[in-house]
Scaffold this motif. Structure first.
Motif, mmCIF file in Angstrom:
data_model
loop_
_atom_site.group_PDB
_atom_site.id
_atom_site.type_symbol
_atom_site.label_atom_id
_atom_site.label_comp_id
_atom_site.label_asym_id
_atom_site.label_seq_id
_atom_site.Cartn_x
_atom_site.Cartn_y
_atom_site.Cartn_z
ATOM 1 N N ILE A 38 -14.077 21.279 -4.478
ATOM 2 C CA ILE A 38 -14.312 21.797 -5.846
ATOM 3 C C ILE A 38 -12.992 21.829 -6.623
ATOM 4 C CG2 ILE A 38 -14.993 23.842 -7.179
ATOM 5 C CD1 ILE A 38 -17.103 24.395 -4.912
ATOM 6 N N GLY A 42 -13.923 19.075 -8.833
ATOM 7 C CA GLY A 42 -14.981 19.801 -9.520
ATOM 8 C C GLY A 42 -16.217 19.896 -8.633
ATOM 9 N N ARG A 53 -19.906 15.927 -12.293
ATOM 10 C CA ARG A 53 -18.887 16.842 -11.760
ATOM 11 C C ARG A 53 -18.485 17.839 -12.829
ATOM 12 N NH1 ARG A 53 -17.034 15.393 -6.911
ATOM 13 N NH2 ARG A 53 -17.579 13.281 -6.256
ATOM 14 N N LEU A 54 -18.407 19.103 -12.426
ATOM 15 C CA LEU A 54 -18.063 20.167 -13.363
ATOM 16 C C LEU A 54 -16.769 20.818 -12.880
ATOM 17 C CD1 LEU A 54 -21.664 21.658 -13.385
ATOM 18 C CD2 LEU A 54 -20.599 20.479 -15.316
ATOM 19 N N PRO A 55 -15.705 20.759 -13.664
ATOM 20 C CA PRO A 55 -14.454 21.370 -13.228
ATOM 21 C C PRO A 55 -14.656 22.857 -12.945
ATOM 22 C CG PRO A 55 -14.130 20.093 -15.243
ATOM 23 C CD PRO A 55 -15.607 20.148 -14.993
ATOM 24 N N ALA A 56 -14.109 23.330 -11.833
ATOM 25 C CA ALA A 56 -14.271 24.751 -11.490
ATOM 26 C C ALA A 56 -13.127 25.171 -10.577
ATOM 27 C CB ALA A 56 -15.602 24.975 -10.776
#
Ligand SMILES: NC(=O)C1=CN([C@@H]2O[C@H](COP(=O)(O)OP(=O)(O)OC[C@H]3O[C@@H](n4cnc5c(N)ncnc54)[C@H](OP(=O)(O)O)[C@@H]3O)[C@@H](O)[C@H]2O)C=CC1
Ligand SMILES: CC(C)(CO)C(=O)C(=O)O
Length: 302
Positions: A38, A42, A53-56
């Protein structure tokens, strides 16, 4: 909202991912492979309608966690106290803590170790971790959250993130109804390695399912939770509705992970013993799963 997901697995990454996508600031607390993936690439949220993909941010512990507005506790039931202890002293009085877990006693168990109100949530989703930092959604996704002063606002925020949410005024009944479904099918699917469709075709299975449900209903009613009289008819329709489903207990066994059986059939057995209600079918189902877990350990050592 600042959101912390404790237990970056199938449920935590799915709901955390939807909140991320809706613009919330989400931190995932989980195991090293997921945390590394992650942080590096992401969260990969993989659903029928979104794949990206979600940056987190992610971490393996809560040490650097700033007090969040919302915490989603999404660990298996055996990890509840450990997850709760990691949150103790890290919350503001107004932080909302939701338990997104199967079983009926996770919220009070969390409350006992955190010393903070915890709202129970019944989760109707099918999701899995398909790889490090990669959550795959198979279907469903509705949440039923318990009533509290914060529940209306939370339900609105969850709805706005695309999560169908209702407030279950009688949350104990909702939790127990899900538990009773788990008592009916999870162990049988696990010990036989069978999906729900063919299960009821085997002679005698219907009787075992009926007996497990009747015992669990008797225990829930003696605990003060009213369950509708037609629950067995409703439960016997489930295999036709999800014929290819393997229970989460079967999936745990297949992955060599400890199951939640002590918090499903096992909970009914413990509560039944306290209340003087015999639960031999649930006990047998619990023991069969424990034996299957032990058998896997032995075959792993050989
Ligand atoms: N998956 C589903 O479709 C559904 C699941 N549920 C319920 O939701 C709950 C969560 O299930 P699910 O998401 O499938 O489980 P997962 O095993 O996929 O996710 C939990 C994750 O949290 C990790 N973990 C455990 N303890 C800690 C801790 N103290 N700190 C950080 N990470 C921790 C686990 O690691 P490790 O594996 O190493 O312990 C695992 O990676 C369960 O009660 C389940 O019954 C309900 C409906 C559907
Ligand atoms: C599939 C379902 C709904 C019923 O057994 C489930 O909750 C589980 O497998 O844990």
């Amino acid at each position: 909202m600042q959101v912390a997901v404790v237990g970056a697995g199938a449920v935590g990454c799915y709901y955390g991912g939807l909140l991320l996508r809706a613009g919330h600031d989400v931190t995932f607390i989980g195991r090293q492979p997921h945390v590394d993936a992650i942080n590096a690439h992401g969260l990969l949220l993989d659903t029928n309608t979104f794949n990206g993909r979600l940056p987190a941010r992610a971490a393996t512990d809560t040490h650097a966690l700033a007090p969040p507005d919302l915490v989603l506790v999404c660990v298996k039931s055996a990890d509840t106290e450990q997850a709760g202890r990691s949150l103790a002293g890290r919350l503001r009085p107004e932080t909302s803590v939701l338990s997104l877990q199967n079983g009926v006693d996770n919220a009070p168990r969390l409350n006992a170790v955190i010393g903070h109100a915890v709202i129970p949530v019944v989760v109707y989703v099918g999701s899995e971790m398909a790889g490090p930092g990669h959550v795959r959604h198979h279907g469903g996704g509705d949440l039923a959250i318990g009533p509290s002063a914060a529940s209306e606002a939370l339900a609105e925020a969850l709805q706005a993130a695309g999560i169908r949410t209702t407030i279950a005024e009688d949350i104990d009944r909702t939790l127990w109804s899900k538990l009773i479904i788990n008592c009916a099918f999870n162990a049988l699917s696990a010990v036989a390695g069978i999906s729900y469709g063919p299960m009821l075709e085997v002679e005698g299975t219907r009787d075992v399912v009926t007996s497990a449900v009747q015992e669990a209903v008797a225990v829930s009613r003696a605990s003060g939770v009213s369950i509708s009289d037609d629950i067995i008819e409703q439960i016997l329709k489930i295999p036709a509705m999800m014929p290819n489903q393997m229970s989460s207990t079967a999936q745990d066994l297949a992955r060599g992970k400890p199951s939640e059986i002590d918090f499903l059939n096992g909970y009914v057995v413990r509560k039944g013993a306290e209340l003087g209600i015999a639960t031999p079918t649930n006990h047998a189902l619990q023991v069969m799963v424990k034996l299957a877990e032990r058998g896997k350990e032995f075959s792993g050592r050989r």
